[in-house]
Design a protein around this motif. Structure first.
Motif: not given
Length: 164
Positions: A29-38, A65-76
């Motif tokens: 996911t991307r929240l602001g200009d920060v990428d998060h991954a798990m 919390d990042a993915v919930i707030e961002a509301g968009v996500w990707g799956v690889s």
């Protein structure tokens, strides 16, 4: 709602559910200009009409919390060749800055990172979040699909990575 009797032996529980082989994905996911991954192995298709998928995120993980707030996500969806990436993104407390530089990736239409080596990619918009004990069940409407590469899938079974 029914009350659930909780078995007291979590080790037996882990052994039993670990016998179900799963694929391995990295959710981004991307929240602001920060990428998060798990790294996640609790990913599944939910519905064909509308197109829905879900994954489960541990509530104490910063990704949650990042993915919930961002509301968009990707799956690889990972091929066997990305076991090292799976291990890396499963590690708690790694630095966020530059974490995606280790692997070739591109941005989907929603701005989330998708790995170029993935055997399948899915982009989603969160449609629902459900309580799942120490995890949240995050349901997403599919907004994009891809098959960037071919290869044998990475599997997780009985606490170990495996391939077909």
């Amino acid at each position: 709602m029914h009350s659930i009797e909780r078995p007291s032996d979590t080790e037996t529980y882990r052994k039993v559910v670990g016998r179900f082989a799963t694929g391995v994905v990295i959710v981004t996911t991307r929240l602001g200009d920060v990428d998060h991954a798990m790294t996640v192995n609790s990913f599944t298709s939910v519905s064909l009409d509308p197109l829905l998928v879900l994954f489960c995120a541990e509530k104490v993980a910063r990704f949650h919390d990042a993915v919930i707030e961002a509301g968009v996500w990707g799956v690889s969806v990972l091929p066997a060749s990305m076991e090292d990436a799976s291990r890396f993104f499963a590690h708690r407390g790694r630095p966020l800055n530059g974490q995606l530089q280790r692997r070739p990736h591109h941005r989907g239409e929603s701005g989330v990172a998708l790995f170029d080596e993935a055997i399948a990619t899915v982009e989603c918009l969160t449609t629902a979040v459900h309580d799942g004990g120490d995890h949240s069940i995050v349901v997403g409407g599919v907004t994009g699909l891809g098959t960037p590469s071919d290869g044998a899938p990475l599997l997780y079974h009985e606490g170990q990575y495996k391939t077909l």
